[in-house]
Enzyme design. Structure first.
Site, mmCIF file in Angstrom:
data_model
loop_
_atom_site.group_PDB
_atom_site.id
_atom_site.type_symbol
_atom_site.label_atom_id
_atom_site.label_comp_id
_atom_site.label_asym_id
_atom_site.label_seq_id
_atom_site.Cartn_x
_atom_site.Cartn_y
_atom_site.Cartn_z
ATOM 1 C CB THR A 230 -0.950 -0.014 1.202
ATOM 2 O OG1 THR A 230 -1.770 -1.193 1.144
ATOM 3 C CG2 THR A 230 -1.849 1.207 1.215
ATOM 4 C CG ASP A 231 3.617 2.805 3.193
ATOM 5 O OD1 ASP A 231 2.718 3.658 3.233
ATOM 6 O OD2 ASP A 231 4.275 2.467 4.193
ATOM 7 C CG LEU A 232 6.397 -0.378 -1.687
ATOM 8 C CD1 LEU A 232 6.797 -1.828 -1.928
ATOM 9 C CD2 LEU A 232 7.618 0.532 -1.786
ATOM 10 N N GLY A 235 3.431 5.479 -3.215
ATOM 11 C CA GLY A 235 4.648 6.124 -3.694
ATOM 12 C C GLY A 235 4.672 6.228 -5.205
#
Length: 464
Positions: A230-232, A235
């Site tokens: 989810t972070d990636l 990003g």
């Protein structure tokens, strides 16, 4: 000459990408100005870094990169923001990473493992950046951020909405002094709405967005993906959004505010699973390594490991049966089409699983080679970074770090015909470039810098 006054600095011309509109654009005629010549980042020192395998520049290319000359003021921490700005740095942008004096980015303390005293987690997503250590709670520090924003093209932050506005660093504040700025905010849930004040972390957003609900063994508990997807994903959305923001400014002559958040990024990435529910009211479930709409498309246990095979059409399924020496299965009326194979999944997978268990992984890999059927082993990290295609694609980047020595990190997943993403700068130490940035970007002289250092508004890491 400049003296101790903090607001007194040398005049700096805007050196960023397409910063000022031409008269035609400003008057609304719609004709964008031509971009000025960009500085050649390839003239900077290379720090002994490079990509293994396919990272060499094309023959005869001068290796000018698309974001050469673009300045990015990066106030982000942890993963989504740093991952986005690292990718922008790979394309030539000058990324100024703003950190707390002393502790710096939260991930500097995330370990083990450490390379020397440096967190390997931090090292993995912070190449091609300079670090300035600024105490933004100090009025002098906040003023420095405003001054840096005025000479930057992009401002990226991942604070809870309203936090930076309290320091006079919100979008409306920065817009007044830098109307050209592409200001990008990364949060957990967005800039408005009922969950706006909640902090955002990958695992929580993965849960709320439904990703964990669909990840894991069919009869097991919800599972967090092995990396912070989810972070990636956020990003990568941020990376693309900032590029779009720069192009929008080129067309209009104006900056803008970009709202990126973990929840929206992950819900958008639910794709067909979300569409199944939205259009057919089919509730999602966990499938392990399998696929809800394609059979076979999953991992099979072999004598000594696993192989993943995907038959995306009926002809590929016939080929799979031929390789497995199961011609009668391909002729069985229950398995003639993918729709029928999905309906009769259990019986078919039982047959295939029994046959896959009879040989070692390497034997199956050899049998599938050249078949046209997508297949591959489930590799561990040692196998991944010994894979000849991984090495050929230049996916290992090496560089010399000032305290950790020679380090290696995964490189970017894209290659370009006219320039190379090579010779990376190592991740910085906290405040490693503070004095350099104050002098080079803001024109401060030594006595003014010494005063900032003495009062703790900034900090400089001395590399030994």
């Amino acid at each position: 000459m400049l003296r101790a006054g903090l607001g007194r600095r040398s005049c700096r011309c805007g050196g960023g990408l397409w910063r000022s509109p031409c008269p035609a654009a400003a008057s609304g005629s719609g004709s964008p100005r031509c971009p000025r010549a960009l500085s050649a980042a390839s003239a900077s020192p290379r720090n002994g870094g490079g990509a293994r395998g396919g990272g060499a520049p094309p023959a005869g290319a001068n290796n000018v990169k698309p974001l050469d000359g673009v300045k990015i003021l990066d106030l982000t921490r942890v993963l989504a923001g740093p991952f986005a700005t690292m990718n922008l740095g790979d394309l030539g942008a000058e990324v100024i990473k703003v950190e707390r004096p002393g502790a710096g980015d939260d991930t500097r303390a995330w370990g083990p493992p450490f390379a020397g005293t440096e967190s390997v987690y931090f090292l993995s997503v912070n190449r091609n950046k300079k670090s300035i250590a600024v105490n933004m709670k100090d009025s002098k520090g906040a003023k420095l951020i405003r001054e840096l924003a005025a000479v930057s093209d992009v401002f990226v932050e991942n604070y809870v909405p309203g936090k930076l506005a309290e320091m006079g660093l919100g979008y409306e504040d920065i817009k007044k002094i830098a109307p050209h700025i592409v200001y990008c905010s990364i949060t957990g849930y967005g800039q408005t709405g009922p969950m706006v004040q909640r902090g955002g972390y990958d695992s929580i957003a993965a849960a709320v967005s439904g990703l964990m609900h669909i990840t894991g063994h069919e009869d097991g508990e919800p599972v967090r993906p092995g990396v912070a997807m989810t972070d990636l994903a956020t990003g990568l959305y941020t990376y693309g959004a900032i590029m779009a923001g720069l192009l929008q400014r080129y067309k209009t002559g104006k900056g803008l505010h970009i709202d990126c958040n973990l929840l929206s990024s992950q819900v958008a990435c639910l794709t067909h699973v979300a569409a199944n529910y939205l259009n057919c009211k089919i509730e999602a479930k966990r499938w392990g390594t399998a696929h809800g709409s394609i059979v076979p498309y999953q991992a099979f246990m072999t004598k000594d490991g696993y192989i993943v095979v995907g038959a995306g059409n009926d002809q590929q399924f016939v080929t799979v049966c031929k390789i497995l020496n199961l011609p009668e299965v391909s002729k069985d009326s229950r398995y003639k089409t993918n729709t029928l194979r999905v309906q009769n999944r259990k019986e078919l997978i039982d047959i295939l699983s029994t046959r896959f268990s009879e040989k070692a992984t390497i034997e199956w890999l050899q049998l599938f080679e050249g078949s046209g059927v997508p297949y591959g082993p489930i590799n561990n990290m040692q196998q991944v970074f010994s894979d000849p295609q991984v090495l050929h694609n230049g996916l290992v980047m090496e560089m010399n770090h000032p305290t950790a020595g020679r380090i290696a990190v995964p490189g970017p997943g894209v290659r370009y015909s006219e320039f190379a993403v090579s010779h990376p700068k190592p991740p910085p130490l906290v405040g490693q470039h503070t004095v350099e940035i104050l002098k080079g970007m803001l024109g401060y002289e030594d006595d003014a810098i010494e005063e900032l250092l003495r009062t703790g508004a900034v900090a400089q890491h001395e590399v030994r």
